[in-house]
Design a protein around this motif. Structure first.
Motif, PDB file in Angstrom:
ATOM      1  N   ILE A 182      23.217  51.240  17.282  1.00 57.88           N
ATOM      2  CA  ILE A 182      24.171  52.362  17.012  1.00 57.88           C
ATOM      3  C   ILE A 182      25.516  51.938  17.368  1.00 57.88           C
ATOM      4  O   ILE A 182      26.241  51.998  16.757  1.00 57.88           O
ATOM      5  N   GLY A 183      25.144  50.763  18.481  1.00 54.02           N
ATOM      6  CA  GLY A 183      26.618  50.509  19.070  1.00 54.02           C
ATOM      7  C   GLY A 183      26.998  49.304  18.023  1.00 54.02           C
ATOM      8  O   GLY A 183      28.367  49.289  17.790  1.00 54.02           O
ATOM      9  N   GLY A 184      26.301  48.485  17.417  1.00 54.22           N
ATOM     10  CA  GLY A 184      26.629  47.419  16.162  1.00 54.22           C
ATOM     11  C   GLY A 184      27.284  48.384  15.089  1.00 54.22           C
ATOM     12  O   GLY A 184      28.219  47.652  14.526  1.00 54.22           O
ATOM     13  N   VAL A 185      26.786  49.356  14.727  1.00 53.59           N
ATOM     14  CA  VAL A 185      27.308  50.111  13.702  1.00 53.59           C
ATOM     15  C   VAL A 185      28.530  50.652  14.192  1.00 53.59           C
ATOM     16  O   VAL A 185      29.575  50.931  13.399  1.00 53.59           O
ATOM     17  N   ILE A 186      28.625  51.214  15.165  1.00 54.75           N
ATOM     18  CA  ILE A 186      30.092  51.814  15.737  1.00 54.75           C
ATOM     19  C   ILE A 186      31.174  50.607  15.862  1.00 54.75           C
ATOM     20  O   ILE A 186      32.232  50.612  15.234  1.00 54.75           O
ATOM     21  N   GLY A 225      31.008  47.345  14.329  1.00 56.96           N
ATOM     22  CA  GLY A 225      30.991  47.028  13.223  1.00 56.96           C
ATOM     23  C   GLY A 225      31.807  47.681  12.107  1.00 56.96           C
ATOM     24  O   GLY A 225      32.664  47.207  11.259  1.00 56.96           O
ATOM     25  N   GLY A 226      31.648  49.083  12.316  1.00 58.41           N
ATOM     26  CA  GLY A 226      32.637  49.844  11.589  1.00 58.41           C
ATOM     27  C   GLY A 226      33.794  49.951  11.748  1.00 58.41           C
ATOM     28  O   GLY A 226      34.742  50.499  10.944  1.00 58.41           O
ATOM     29  N   ALA A 227      34.180  49.597  13.050  1.00 62.20           N
ATOM     30  CA  ALA A 227      35.611  49.765  13.500  1.00 62.20           C
ATOM     31  C   ALA A 227      36.630  48.471  13.061  1.00 62.20           C
ATOM     32  O   ALA A 227      37.736  48.682  13.312  1.00 62.20           O
ATOM     33  N   GLY A 241      35.302  46.805   6.113  1.00 64.60           N
ATOM     34  CA  GLY A 241      34.594  48.119   5.969  1.00 64.60           C
ATOM     35  C   GLY A 241      33.188  48.602   6.227  1.00 64.60           C
ATOM     36  O   GLY A 241      32.853  48.192   7.402  1.00 64.60           O
ATOM     37  N   PHE A 242      32.309  49.254   5.283  1.00 61.20           N
ATOM     38  CA  PHE A 242      30.988  49.530   5.698  1.00 61.20           C
ATOM     39  C   PHE A 242      30.055  48.266   6.128  1.00 61.20           C
ATOM     40  O   PHE A 242      29.014  48.301   6.577  1.00 61.20           O
ATOM     41  N   LEU A 273      26.685  44.094   9.826  1.00 61.97           N
ATOM     42  CA  LEU A 273      26.906  42.906  10.330  1.00 61.97           C
ATOM     43  C   LEU A 273      26.689  43.293  12.063  1.00 61.97           C
ATOM     44  O   LEU A 273      26.101  42.517  12.669  1.00 61.97           O
ATOM     45  N   GLY A 274      26.959  44.557  12.268  1.00 60.50           N
ATOM     46  CA  GLY A 274      26.601  45.004  13.719  1.00 60.50           C
ATOM     47  C   GLY A 274      25.286  45.079  13.972  1.00 60.50           C
ATOM     48  O   GLY A 274      24.614  44.791  15.173  1.00 60.50           O
TER      49      GLY A 274
END
Length: 162
Positions: free
Chosen positions: A56-60, A62-64, A69-70, A75-76
């Motif tokens: 979840i931290g990687g999604v946040i 990586g999405g930033a 983009g997505f 990658l996160g």
């Protein structure tokens, strides 16, 4: 035969992971099998929760990242799997894959919900929500598994005697 400095570095990493309870060692004298956090020897709940938080931290994070983009989400997730692969001494493919699938599935659904005008987003999710979540889950699981594989491969290469 391992060098003494290599054994010291491995023991320090294992000490750190023991503190986080990522590697549930059932042969440890202080733990009983019922409190080890493993289900049937295949799934560790503690490791899954750590993998889920990292994913979840990687999604946040990586999405930033602005320009990618997505793809940054994946990658996160891959970096979270890589981190668990390089730090852990045991294979945790099930936990990492499931955590990546959950994190990416939710990220796809939330990004669809927040990127389209609300009435259209609700209709889109009502019609295609399962497919959107499915694509996100499959790609997230693959990203986590690939990251975990490369992390374990690097760990093996670093700890193998030449």
């Amino acid at each position: 035969m391992q060098r003494s400095d290599q054994r010291e570095s491995e023991s320090s990493v294992d000490d750190i992971l023991a503190g986080l309870n990522l590697d549930d060692d059932e042969s440890a004298p202080t733990k009983s099998k019922s409190s080890s956090g493993r289900l049937g020897g295949l799934f560790s709940v503690r490791t899954f929760l750590v993998a889920l938080v990292l994913s979840i931290g990687g999604v946040i994070v990586g999405g930033a990242i602005p320009l990618i983009g997505f793809i940054g989400n994946f990658l996160g997730i891959a970096m979270a799997g890589f981190l668990l692969g390089i730090l852990g001494s045991n294979r945790r493919y099930v936990e990492v894959g499931l955590a990546g699938a959950i994190a990416a599935g939710f990220a796809f659904v939330l990004s669809t919900l927040l990127s389209v005008f609300a009435p259209f987003a609700l209709q889109l999710l009502a019609d295609y929500g399962l497919a959107i979540a499915g694509v996100g889950s499959v790609t997230g699981a693959l990203a986590g598994l690939v990251g975990h594989y490369f992390g374990r491969d690097l760990r093996d290469g670093l700890t193998r005697e030449i």
